[in-house]
Design an enzyme around this catalytic site. Structure first.
Site, PDB file in Angstrom:
ATOM      1  N   ASP A  38       0.994  -1.221   0.096  1.00  0.00           N
ATOM      2  CA  ASP A  38       0.005  -0.062   0.097  1.00  0.00           C
ATOM      3  C   ASP A  38       0.869   1.120   0.011  1.00  0.00           C
ATOM      4  OD1 ASP A  38       0.989  -0.294   2.633  1.00  0.00           O
ATOM      5  OD2 ASP A  38      -0.740  -0.011   3.578  1.00  0.00           O
ATOM      6  N   HIS A 242      25.570   1.432 -17.412  1.00  0.00           N
ATOM      7  CA  HIS A 242      24.314   1.758 -16.538  1.00  0.00           C
ATOM      8  C   HIS A 242      24.467   1.075 -14.984  1.00  0.00           C
ATOM      9  CE1 HIS A 242      21.695   2.945 -20.232  1.00  0.00           C
ATOM     10  NE2 HIS A 242      22.621   3.915 -19.881  1.00  0.00           N
ATOM     11  N   ASP A 259      27.730   9.635 -12.744  1.00  0.00           N
ATOM     12  CA  ASP A 259      26.803  10.087 -13.902  1.00  0.00           C
ATOM     13  C   ASP A 259      25.562  10.372 -12.890  1.00  0.00           C
ATOM     14  OD1 ASP A 259      25.019  10.329 -15.675  1.00  0.00           O
ATOM     15  OD2 ASP A 259      25.744   8.957 -17.190  1.00  0.00           O
ATOM     16  N   ASP A 270      22.040  16.588 -16.196  1.00  0.00           N
ATOM     17  CA  ASP A 270      22.738  15.058 -16.645  1.00  0.00           C
ATOM     18  C   ASP A 270      24.224  15.299 -16.702  1.00  0.00           C
ATOM     19  OD1 ASP A 270      23.613  12.514 -17.239  1.00  0.00           O
ATOM     20  OD2 ASP A 270      22.338  12.602 -19.255  1.00  0.00           O
ATOM     21  N   HIS A 350      28.360   3.697 -27.331  1.00  0.00           N
ATOM     22  CA  HIS A 350      27.127   4.668 -27.204  1.00  0.00           C
ATOM     23  C   HIS A 350      27.478   5.987 -27.976  1.00  0.00           C
ATOM     24  CE1 HIS A 350      28.968   7.390 -24.161  1.00  0.00           C
ATOM     25  NE2 HIS A 350      29.469   6.340 -23.585  1.00  0.00           N
ATOM     26  N   HIS A 354      22.403  13.185 -26.259  1.00  0.00           N
ATOM     27  CA  HIS A 354      21.056  12.870 -26.432  1.00  0.00           C
ATOM     28  C   HIS A 354      20.245  14.211 -25.939  1.00  0.00           C
ATOM     29  CE1 HIS A 354      20.414  12.727 -21.916  1.00  0.00           C
ATOM     30  NE2 HIS A 354      21.587  11.804 -21.967  1.00  0.00           N
ATOM     31  N   HIS A 361      16.220  11.729 -21.242  1.00  0.00           N
ATOM     32  CA  HIS A 361      16.356  11.487 -22.544  1.00  0.00           C
ATOM     33  C   HIS A 361      14.978  12.099 -23.284  1.00  0.00           C
ATOM     34  CE1 HIS A 361      18.946   7.837 -21.517  1.00  0.00           C
ATOM     35  NE2 HIS A 361      19.556   8.817 -21.638  1.00  0.00           N
ATOM     36  N   GLU A 384      28.653  13.774 -24.183  1.00  0.00           N
ATOM     37  CA  GLU A 384      29.379  12.692 -23.298  1.00  0.00           C
ATOM     38  C   GLU A 384      29.996  11.662 -23.979  1.00  0.00           C
ATOM     39  OE1 GLU A 384      26.336  10.006 -21.700  1.00  0.00           O
ATOM     40  OE2 GLU A 384      24.687  11.165 -22.618  1.00  0.00           O
ATOM     41  N   TYR A 388      35.836   2.754 -22.345  1.00  0.00           N
ATOM     42  CA  TYR A 388      35.567   1.806 -21.475  1.00  0.00           C
ATOM     43  C   TYR A 388      36.528   0.675 -21.938  1.00  0.00           C
ATOM     44  CZ  TYR A 388      31.657   5.182 -21.638  1.00  0.00           C
ATOM     45  OH  TYR A 388      30.994   6.013 -21.563  1.00  0.00           O
ATOM     46  N   ARG A 406      34.087   8.612 -18.653  1.00  0.00           N
ATOM     47  CA  ARG A 406      33.273   9.386 -19.278  1.00  0.00           C
ATOM     48  C   ARG A 406      33.227  10.822 -18.770  1.00  0.00           C
ATOM     49  NH1 ARG A 406      29.431   5.952 -19.011  1.00  0.00           N
ATOM     50  NH2 ARG A 406      27.910   6.920 -17.355  1.00  0.00           N
ATOM     51  N   GLU A 408      30.691  14.296 -19.202  1.00  0.00           N
ATOM     52  CA  GLU A 408      29.477  14.733 -19.857  1.00  0.00           C
ATOM     53  C   GLU A 408      28.927  16.107 -19.374  1.00  0.00           C
ATOM     54  OE1 GLU A 408      24.881  13.021 -20.048  1.00  0.00           O
ATOM     55  OE2 GLU A 408      26.056  12.185 -18.409  1.00  0.00           O
TER      56      GLU A 408
END
Length: 438
Positions: A38, A242, A259, A270, A350, A354, A361, A384, A388, A406, A408
């Site tokens: 609940d 991710h 990130d 972002d 990647h 974006h 996104h 970004e 890797y 990375r 960004e």
């Protein structure tokens, strides 16, 4: 809410002007979602609905009816209920929606089945988010069936249904000055959070300690939510795009890839930064980092009116691929050959960015008529690039394995070029090491 009320009215007017004559747009609020048993998830309004209304409650529907004699912008929402509000908090109610949010008309949501079919009747076209919510699809069809059942008495049901998103999402792609102001503030808050996380890393601990530092900074400035689950990946975890477990211990000699961005007034930021736990980059880390930073610089330079969406990606890709060749990670090929064969893909898998806005996104087509979309002032995107190098990649020298980097930033296209909204987070090696040495 920091967005001026007139902003939402202007958006409704802009959408109305894109609609066909004798049409109606119907936009539902996001439903509440159960987290477990609940307990509900914290409520977050549907981005399209918020964009047009500024209304933050569930159980609501917007009807936009160009040319309606008694007002074009109509909201259906929950009525005021002192007893319920004692438990769940303040409700605006139909009267409040007119007074505080500038709607032309408003009705209790409990009366929508009696009122809205009459508003649809006589309209030739209905715009709404087709297929987004099965229950709402069924409700719309029930309203149409009600109208069809009265055809013999002269009722005129709509003959065409159109996906709302095409026109609405194109509007959302171009940010106003008021939107950019909110996004710049979100970027500033998030940049401060990244700085605080860098300083905290020197104390050791675990990835979740840095995540806690991010959340603390966000909320201290009134940003009550993250724009997406924060990624805090130390060591080889930085090679997982991710990664959100955020449980591993922080170890000297490792890098940390964060990130993370706050959501402020429903607008996302972002930012990604990568830094050493010890406060000092090793020579291999430094070499890879400089390539990624140079790639980002080249990509940001390519963000300007007249360039198309893929220009920043192409600029970053050239620098990253040449860097891999220079380090000896890619062997026996020229830059042109490496790009043609996509030899970079095991290390950069990647895109370089974006759209960014109410969604991390964000909406908006990347291609128009089969061609990459041309960048125009008001568009906001991320830049970004990353590299890797998997810890188990035996095709590269051991010194490179497990390095994930990375960088960004959030970038708005301006008339002259672009502006970085997240520049408060340091990203040169010298600036990162200086911050962490304090």
């Amino acid at each position: 809410m920091s967005m001026p009320i007139k902003e939402f009215a202007a958006r409704r007017k802009a959408l109305s002007e894109l609609m066909a004559p004798d049409s109606i747009a119907i936009v539902p609020a996001a439903p509440e979602r159960v987290r477990n048993r609940d307990v509900l998830h914290p409520y977050r309004q549907d981005s399209d609905f918020y964009y047009l209304t500024g209304f933050e409650e569930p159980d609501a529907v917007l009807a936009l009816i160009p040319g309606r004699e008694h007002g074009e912008a109509v909201l259906f929402c929950k009525e005021r209920n002192p007893e319920k509000e004692l438990w769940d908090g303040f409700l605006m109610g139909p009267e409040g929606a007119i007074e505080k949010l500038g709607f032309d008309d408003a009705f209790p949501i409990a009366d929508i089945d009696d009122i809205l079919p009459g508003m649809i009747e006589g309209r030739s076209r209905v715009y709404y988010p087709l297929g987004k919510d099965k229950a709402f699809d069924n409700q719309v069809m029930d309203w149409v069936k009600t109208i069809r059942s009265k055809v013999r008495t002269g009722a005129h049901p709509p003959g065409e249904f159109v996906a709302l998103e095409h026109s609405l999402h194109d509007l959302r792609l171009y940010k106003s000055a008021a939107e950019i102001k909110v996004m710049a503030k979100a970027g500033k808050i998030s940049a401060e959070a990244h700085c605080n996380a860098m300083k905290r890393a020197r104390q050791g601990g675990h990835e979740y300690n840095l995540e806690a530092e991010l959340l603390h900074t966000f909320m201290s400035h009134g940003a009550r939510s993250t724009a997406y689950p924060s990624i805090v990946g130390s060591g080889a975890n930085g090679c997982i795009l991710h990664y959100i477990e955020n449980r591993a211990p922080l170890k000297d000699g490792d890098l940390v890839l964060i990130d993370a961005g706050c959501e402020l007034d429903n607008y996302a930021s972002d930012i990604t930064r990568t830094f050493p736990v010890s406060g000092r980059f090793t020579d291999p880390q430094r070499a890879v980092y400089e390539i990624v930073l140079a790639a980002q610089d080249a990509a940001i330079e390519a963000v300007k009116p007249g360039n198309h969406w893929n220009h920043p990606h192409e600029a970053a890709l050239n620098v990253l691929t040449q860097g891999l060749i220079d380090l000896g990670i890619l062997k026996g090929m020229t830059l042109e050959e490496a790009l043609e064969q996509e030899a970079f893909r095991p290390f950069f898998m990647h895109r370089t960015g974006h759209w960014l806005g109410l969604d991390v996104h964000d909406v908006g087509d990347y291609r128009v008529g089969g061609a990459w979309r041309v960048l125009e002032p008001g568009m906001v995107l991320t830049v970004e690039p990353g590299l890797y190098i998997a810890p188990d990649n035996m095709d590269v020298d051991e010194q490179w394995r497990g390095i994930g980097i990375r960088i960004e930033d959030d970038v708005v296209v301006t008339k002259e070029g672009c502006r970085v909204l997240s520049e408060g987070a340091p990203k040169t090696i010298a600036d990162i090491e200086a911050l962490m040495a304090d």
